[in-house]
Scaffold this motif. Structure first.
Motif, short mmCIF file in Angstrom:
data_model
loop_
_atom_site.label_atom_id
_atom_site.label_comp_id
_atom_site.label_asym_id
_atom_site.label_seq_id
_atom_site.Cartn_x
_atom_site.Cartn_y
_atom_site.Cartn_z
N LYS A 1 -14.31 0.46 -2.31
CA LYS A 1 -13.87 -0.15 -1.06
C LYS A 1 -12.37 -0.35 -1.00
N ASN A 2 -11.74 -0.56 -2.16
CA ASN A 2 -10.31 -0.82 -2.17
C ASN A 2 -9.77 -0.63 -3.57
N ALA A 3 -8.47 -0.62 -3.68
CA ALA A 3 -7.79 -0.55 -4.98
C ALA A 3 -6.56 -1.43 -4.92
N THR A 4 -6.44 -2.28 -5.91
CA THR A 4 -5.26 -3.14 -6.02
C THR A 4 -4.63 -2.79 -7.35
N GLY A 5 -3.50 -2.09 -7.29
CA GLY A 5 -2.94 -1.56 -8.53
C GLY A 5 -3.93 -0.55 -9.08
N ASN A 6 -4.35 -0.75 -10.32
CA ASN A 6 -5.35 0.16 -10.88
C ASN A 6 -6.69 -0.54 -11.06
N ILE A 7 -6.93 -1.61 -10.29
CA ILE A 7 -8.22 -2.28 -10.29
C ILE A 7 -8.97 -1.86 -9.03
N ILE A 8 -10.19 -1.36 -9.24
CA ILE A 8 -11.01 -0.81 -8.17
C ILE A 8 -11.98 -1.88 -7.69
N ILE A 9 -12.16 -1.99 -6.38
CA ILE A 9 -13.13 -2.90 -5.79
C ILE A 9 -14.35 -2.07 -5.38
N ILE A 10 -15.51 -2.44 -5.93
CA ILE A 10 -16.74 -1.68 -5.71
C ILE A 10 -17.67 -2.47 -4.80
N GLY A 11 -18.27 -1.78 -3.84
CA GLY A 11 -19.25 -2.40 -2.94
C GLY A 11 -20.48 -1.54 -2.79
N ASN B 1 -0.70 3.87 -2.95
CA ASN B 1 -0.71 4.43 -4.30
C ASN B 1 -1.75 5.54 -4.44
N PHE B 2 -1.78 6.15 -5.59
CA PHE B 2 -2.68 7.26 -5.86
C PHE B 2 -4.13 6.88 -5.59
N GLU B 3 -4.52 5.70 -6.09
CA GLU B 3 -5.90 5.27 -5.94
C GLU B 3 -6.29 5.11 -4.47
N ILE B 4 -5.41 4.53 -3.69
CA ILE B 4 -5.72 4.33 -2.26
C ILE B 4 -5.84 5.68 -1.56
N ARG B 5 -4.96 6.61 -1.90
CA ARG B 5 -4.99 7.91 -1.24
C ARG B 5 -6.16 8.78 -1.69
N ASN B 6 -6.56 8.68 -2.97
CA ASN B 6 -7.50 9.65 -3.52
C ASN B 6 -8.84 9.09 -3.99
N VAL B 7 -8.98 7.79 -4.10
CA VAL B 7 -10.19 7.23 -4.68
C VAL B 7 -10.96 6.35 -3.69
N VAL B 8 -10.25 5.55 -2.90
CA VAL B 8 -10.92 4.65 -1.96
C VAL B 8 -11.78 5.45 -0.98
N GLY B 9 -13.00 4.99 -0.80
CA GLY B 9 -13.94 5.67 0.08
C GLY B 9 -14.88 6.61 -0.65
N GLN B 10 -14.61 6.89 -1.91
CA GLN B 10 -15.45 7.78 -2.69
C GLN B 10 -16.74 7.07 -3.11
#
Length: 97
Positions: A82-92, A32-41
């Motif tokens: 660290k990850n995204a499940t749907g539109n819920i972001i996992i922060i580490g 999804n968009f979040e995995i492609r563009n947000v994870v790792g930021q």
């Protein structure tokens, strides 16, 4: 004609070419968009709003969860998505594997 030429070039049947194309299409759809563009930021702690369970990323508010190694947000720290499940972001913690 393109499929036939591609199959001949790759030494595959037309059926194999179509199956490979469908497999690639399905794999891309699962990202999804979040995995492609947000994870790792990296994000600043000041952009995490614990009271509302929201995080601000590139002008968009997301719900978030803390990973299992994180219990509290320090507004002065930098964190990583660290990850995204749907539109819920996992922060580490930044720098953790």
């Amino acid at each position: 004609m393109r499929l036939k030429n591609q199959a001949k070039k790759d030494n595959l049947s037309i059926e194999d070419i179509v199956i490979n194309a469908l497999d690639n299409s399905i794999s891309n759809a699962e990202s999804n968009f979040e995995i492609r563009n947000v994870v790792g930021q990296e994000i600043d702690g000041k952009n995490i709003f614990e009271k509302d369970d929201l995080v601000l990323i590139h002008g968009i508010f997301y719900r978030y969860k803390l990973d299992e190694n994180l219990t509290k947000i320090d507004k002065k720290e930098t964190y990583i998505i660290k990850n995204a499940t749907g539109n819920i972001i996992i922060i580490g913690r930044n720098g953790e594997k």
